[in-house]
Write an enzyme that holds these catalytic residues in place. Structure first.
Site, mmCIF file in Angstrom:
data_model
loop_
_atom_site.group_PDB
_atom_site.id
_atom_site.type_symbol
_atom_site.label_atom_id
_atom_site.label_comp_id
_atom_site.label_asym_id
_atom_site.label_seq_id
_atom_site.Cartn_x
_atom_site.Cartn_y
_atom_site.Cartn_z
ATOM 1 N N ASN A 110 0.791 -1.444 -0.153
ATOM 2 C CA ASN A 110 0.041 -0.036 0.041
ATOM 3 C C ASN A 110 0.860 1.414 0.140
ATOM 4 O O ASN A 110 1.418 1.574 1.231
ATOM 5 C CB ASN A 110 -0.890 -0.218 1.279
ATOM 6 C CG ASN A 110 -1.639 1.208 1.425
ATOM 7 O OD1 ASN A 110 -1.899 1.747 0.518
ATOM 8 N ND2 ASN A 110 -2.411 1.384 2.593
ATOM 9 N N TRP A 111 1.074 1.961 -1.082
ATOM 10 C CA TRP A 111 1.938 2.825 -1.290
ATOM 11 C C TRP A 111 1.342 4.444 -0.810
ATOM 12 O O TRP A 111 1.921 5.138 -0.795
ATOM 13 C CB TRP A 111 2.457 3.199 -2.794
ATOM 14 C CG TRP A 111 3.252 2.142 -3.028
ATOM 15 C CD1 TRP A 111 3.788 1.099 -2.426
ATOM 16 C CD2 TRP A 111 3.673 1.820 -4.516
ATOM 17 N NE1 TRP A 111 4.337 0.274 -3.295
ATOM 18 C CE2 TRP A 111 4.362 0.716 -4.499
ATOM 19 C CE3 TRP A 111 3.203 2.235 -5.941
ATOM 20 C CZ2 TRP A 111 4.818 0.090 -5.758
ATOM 21 C CZ3 TRP A 111 3.666 1.780 -6.933
ATOM 22 C CH2 TRP A 111 4.356 0.677 -6.864
ATOM 23 N N LYS A 112 -0.129 4.301 -0.344
ATOM 24 C CA LYS A 112 -0.819 5.502 -0.055
ATOM 25 C C LYS A 112 -0.441 6.633 -0.973
ATOM 26 O O LYS A 112 -0.524 6.392 -2.232
ATOM 27 C CB LYS A 112 -0.293 5.956 1.413
ATOM 28 C CG LYS A 112 -0.205 4.561 2.398
ATOM 29 C CD LYS A 112 0.223 5.077 3.794
ATOM 30 C CE LYS A 112 0.227 3.577 4.774
ATOM 31 N NZ LYS A 112 0.147 3.897 6.094
ATOM 32 N N HIS A 156 -9.715 1.983 4.954
ATOM 33 C CA HIS A 156 -8.525 1.887 5.721
ATOM 34 C C HIS A 156 -8.661 3.017 6.828
ATOM 35 O O HIS A 156 -9.325 3.994 6.858
ATOM 36 C CB HIS A 156 -7.343 2.495 4.589
ATOM 37 C CG HIS A 156 -5.966 2.394 5.083
ATOM 38 N ND1 HIS A 156 -5.249 3.511 6.119
ATOM 39 C CD2 HIS A 156 -4.855 1.471 5.250
ATOM 40 C CE1 HIS A 156 -4.230 3.035 6.388
ATOM 41 N NE2 HIS A 156 -3.755 1.728 5.706
ATOM 42 N N GLU A 169 -6.835 5.380 7.687
ATOM 43 C CA GLU A 169 -6.376 6.816 7.451
ATOM 44 C C GLU A 169 -7.662 7.392 6.809
ATOM 45 O O GLU A 169 -7.896 8.614 6.913
ATOM 46 C CB GLU A 169 -5.149 6.570 6.498
ATOM 47 C CG GLU A 169 -3.890 6.411 7.410
ATOM 48 C CD GLU A 169 -2.891 5.791 6.482
ATOM 49 O OE1 GLU A 169 -2.997 5.854 5.332
ATOM 50 O OE2 GLU A 169 -1.763 5.496 6.891
ATOM 51 N N GLU A 200 -5.786 -4.192 10.829
ATOM 52 C CA GLU A 200 -4.765 -3.140 11.229
ATOM 53 C C GLU A 200 -4.989 -2.325 12.428
ATOM 54 O O GLU A 200 -5.817 -1.474 12.289
ATOM 55 C CB GLU A 200 -4.756 -2.323 9.814
ATOM 56 C CG GLU A 200 -4.628 -2.875 8.831
ATOM 57 C CD GLU A 200 -3.806 -2.015 7.729
ATOM 58 O OE1 GLU A 200 -2.721 -2.315 7.101
ATOM 59 O OE2 GLU A 200 -4.412 -1.033 7.481
ATOM 60 N N GLY A 239 2.623 2.687 10.714
ATOM 61 C CA GLY A 239 3.236 3.769 10.430
ATOM 62 C C GLY A 239 4.140 4.162 11.735
ATOM 63 O O GLY A 239 4.676 5.097 11.692
ATOM 64 N N SER A 244 3.040 -1.874 10.596
ATOM 65 C CA SER A 244 4.650 -1.975 10.862
ATOM 66 C C SER A 244 5.070 -3.408 10.504
ATOM 67 O O SER A 244 6.133 -3.639 11.323
ATOM 68 C CB SER A 244 5.214 -1.677 12.232
ATOM 69 O OG SER A 244 4.759 -0.167 12.359
ATOM 70 N N GLY A 273 2.667 -0.801 4.621
ATOM 71 C CA GLY A 273 2.727 0.471 4.133
ATOM 72 C C GLY A 273 4.031 0.923 3.884
ATOM 73 O O GLY A 273 4.754 0.653 2.774
ATOM 74 N N GLY A 274 4.777 1.352 4.887
ATOM 75 C CA GLY A 274 6.079 1.989 4.913
ATOM 76 C C GLY A 274 7.285 1.221 4.198
ATOM 77 O O GLY A 274 7.688 1.612 3.424
HETATM 78 C C1 PEP Z 1 -1.069 0.607 6.228
HETATM 79 O O1 PEP Z 1 -0.912 1.734 5.836
HETATM 80 O O2 PEP Z 1 -1.932 -0.281 5.612
HETATM 81 C C2 PEP Z 1 0.177 -0.273 7.012
HETATM 82 C C3 PEP Z 1 -0.137 -1.037 7.475
HETATM 83 O O3 PEP Z 1 1.146 0.813 7.112
HETATM 84 P P1 PEP Z 1 2.488 0.592 7.690
HETATM 85 O O4 PEP Z 1 3.017 -0.791 7.264
HETATM 86 O O5 PEP Z 1 3.644 1.628 7.325
HETATM 87 O O6 PEP Z 1 2.392 0.617 9.203
#
Ligand code: PEP
Length: 258
Positions: free
Chosen positions: A9-11, A98, A100, A170, A176, A216, A237-238
């Site tokens: 997930n590049w957001k 999500h 966010e 999540e 993040g 994470s 994500g990251g």
């Molecule tokens: C996400 O945005 O779905 C996510 C899990 O981010 P991260 O891996 O950066 O925690």
């Protein structure tokens, strides 16, 4: 055996050229890796979907997810994107709900339910996200919150519909932050979600639905997480922004689950 899934997930990151560069690096990194037993999915921003879709060939075994959609079919909804438009860009999956989007854009369980239905109606698999905040966990509300999100999100879905959906647990406090849920914490909630599905739809449907963990995830912790019986993959994500670390997560998931 549920087929594991790893989603990048590049957001709101990566221009078209950056996205294409990632695909090139990812392709090189996965050259020697058999993707026959795992679904690897990239979720670029809308602006890069078509370009990424055009560059990934069938043999790459990479699939595309959008990061959102709108529940209406078409019309005067400035700024929104429909299921048909995403499908036309090659998306087989779409991330819905999500945290966010819930947090910054006021998405509600009811709206998320409509989006999930629209995705399924448009032949896309929804990746439906749920998870509690830190405050809710500290208040021992995790099961109540996640249970309610799941119940409202899948309200009215048939057995067939829920079977092609994917749920992502999540925890908001892990997204993040560099602080992942421990495998035991994650498994406890995954098991809870599966038991909720079992009560609603019966054993065989509950055993079919794939439940991913997100928060994470890194190349270092993927193995311990995915070893858990009810963790069927990861939403990343990251650590998915860099092709090398994403490839290492994919490899870690394959080697552990098989
Ligand atoms: C996400 O945005 O779905 C996510 C899990 O981010 P991260 O891996 O950066 O925690």
């Amino acid at each position: 055996m549920r087929r594991p899934i790893v989603i990048a997930n590049w957001k709101m990151n990566k221009t078209v050229s950056e996205a294409l560069q990632f695909v090139e690096e990812c392709r090189k990194g996965l050259k020697e890796v058999s993707l026959d037993s795992v679904d690897v999915i990239l979720s670029p921003p809308f602006t890069a979907l078509k370009a990424v879709s055009d560059t990934i060939g069938r043999s790459d075994n990479l699939y595309l997810a959008a990061q959102n959609l709108f529940w209406e079919e078409k019309g005067a909804y400035t700024g929104e994107v429909s299921a048909a438009m995403l499908s036309d860009c090659g998306c087989k999956y779409v991330i819905i709900g999500h945290s966010e989007r819930r947090q910054h854009f006021g998405e509600t369980d009811e709206g998320i339910n409509k989006k999930i239905k629209r995705a399924l109606y448009g032949n896309m698999k929804p990746v439906f996200c749920v998870g509690e905040t830190l405050q809710q966990r500290d208040d021992e509300q995790t099961f109540k919150v996640v249970g309610s999100q799941v119940e409202k999100g899948i309200d009215g879905l048939s057995e067939e519909a829920i079977s092609s959906a994917i749920i992502a647990y999540e925890p908001v406090w892990a997204i993040g932050t560099g602080r992942n849920a421990t495998p035991e914490q994650a498994e406890e909630v995954h098991g809870f979600i599966r038991s909720h599905l079992r009560e609603t739809y019966g054993r065989s449907v509950a055993e079919t639905v794939r439940i991913l963990y997100g928060g994470s995830v890194t190349p270092e912790n993927i193995r311990a997480l995915i070893k858990e019986p009810d963790i069927d993959g990861a939403l990343v994500g990251g650590a998915s922004l860099n092709a090398d670390s994403f490839v290492r997560i994919v490899v870690g998931a394959i080697n552990t689950k098989h």
